[in-house]
Design a protein around this motif. Structure first.
Motif, PDB file in Angstrom:
ATOM      1  N   ARG A 168       2.454   2.129  -3.335  1.00 27.26           N
ATOM      2  CA  ARG A 168       1.541   2.724  -4.320  1.00 27.26           C
ATOM      3  C   ARG A 168       1.260   4.194  -4.041  1.00 27.26           C
ATOM      4  O   ARG A 168       0.726   4.886  -4.885  1.00 27.26           O
ATOM      5  CB  ARG A 168       0.215   1.968  -4.327  1.00 27.26           C
ATOM      6  N   ARG A 169       1.621   4.678  -2.856  1.00 30.87           N
ATOM      7  CA  ARG A 169       1.248   6.031  -2.466  1.00 30.87           C
ATOM      8  C   ARG A 169       2.398   7.017  -2.321  1.00 30.87           C
ATOM      9  O   ARG A 169       2.186   8.211  -2.409  1.00 30.87           O
ATOM     10  CB  ARG A 169       0.499   5.986  -1.131  1.00 30.87           C
ATOM     11  N   GLU A 177       0.827  -1.211   0.000  1.00 30.30           N
ATOM     12  CA  GLU A 177       0.000   0.000   0.000  1.00 30.30           C
ATOM     13  C   GLU A 177       0.861   1.261   0.000  1.00 30.30           C
ATOM     14  O   GLU A 177       0.591   2.209  -0.738  1.00 30.30           O
ATOM     15  CB  GLU A 177      -0.941  -0.009   1.209  1.00 30.30           C
TER      16      GLU A 177
END
Length: 180
Positions: free
Chosen positions: A24-25, A21
């Motif tokens: 991806r950020r 996660e």
């Protein structure tokens, strides 16, 4: 990590899901090291290149690298990854200054920089680190091959390196004045 696979909240490690996660950020901070052997005058005579098997079983060459953990200094991260990849008897001579010879930006999209990483956008602080001891690769490194600067920058070795690391190695050798 508890027996149920839940990360310890006081631990700097991330679960696989958390890391995916985050990747991806936001960019993730890494350190990379080009292990070298030097003569008595400090001139690089050999470059250490790691051999690894990729997740698909392909054999690739790479450099020492890894993430900087929360609360960890760059120097601590560099030492941890050198020991992890080269073994506890490698005796790396960390630079007196934590200033890298370059900053490499890895992008999942090709063409933005010479460095790519399909998993993420990463920023890597890169160092040339003399090694004085015996190397016994551990973790996912199968072996370390010591090469002359000429061998390490050959097209054969460059073709075996992924993500632009051949470019990074050439920059390291140029930085220390031994680029063939």
């Amino acid at each position: 990590m508890s027996s149920t696979g839940t990360p310890d909240p006081g631990n700097a490690w991330l679960s696989d899901v958390e890391l995916l996660e985050l990747r991806r950020r936001m960019p993730i901070l890494y350190v990379e090291a080009v292990p070298v052997r030097v003569d008595p005058l400090g001139i690089v005579t050999q470059v250490g290149v790691l051999l690894r098997a990729s997740v698909t079983g392909e054999m690739t060459r790479t450099l020492v690298s890894g993430r900087v953990l929360y609360g960890e200094t760059v120097r601590e991260a560099l030492f941890r990854h050198l020991e992890k990849d080269l073994g506890p008897m490698a005796f790396p001579q960390l630079p007196a200054s934590p200033v890298p010879f370059t900053v490499a930006e890895y992008f999942p999209m090709p063409g933005i920089s010479p460095y790519t990483d399909d998993r993420q956008h990463a920023v890597s602080l890169a160092y040339v680190v003399p090694i004085t001891g015996t190397c016994e690769p551990r973790q996912d490194a199968l072996e370390i091959t010591w090469m002359t600067p000429e061998e390490a920058t050959s097209y054969i070795v460059a073709d075996e390196m992924e993500g632009g690391r051949a470019t990074l190695m050439r920059a390291a050798l140029a930085h220390v004045g031994v680029l063939p």
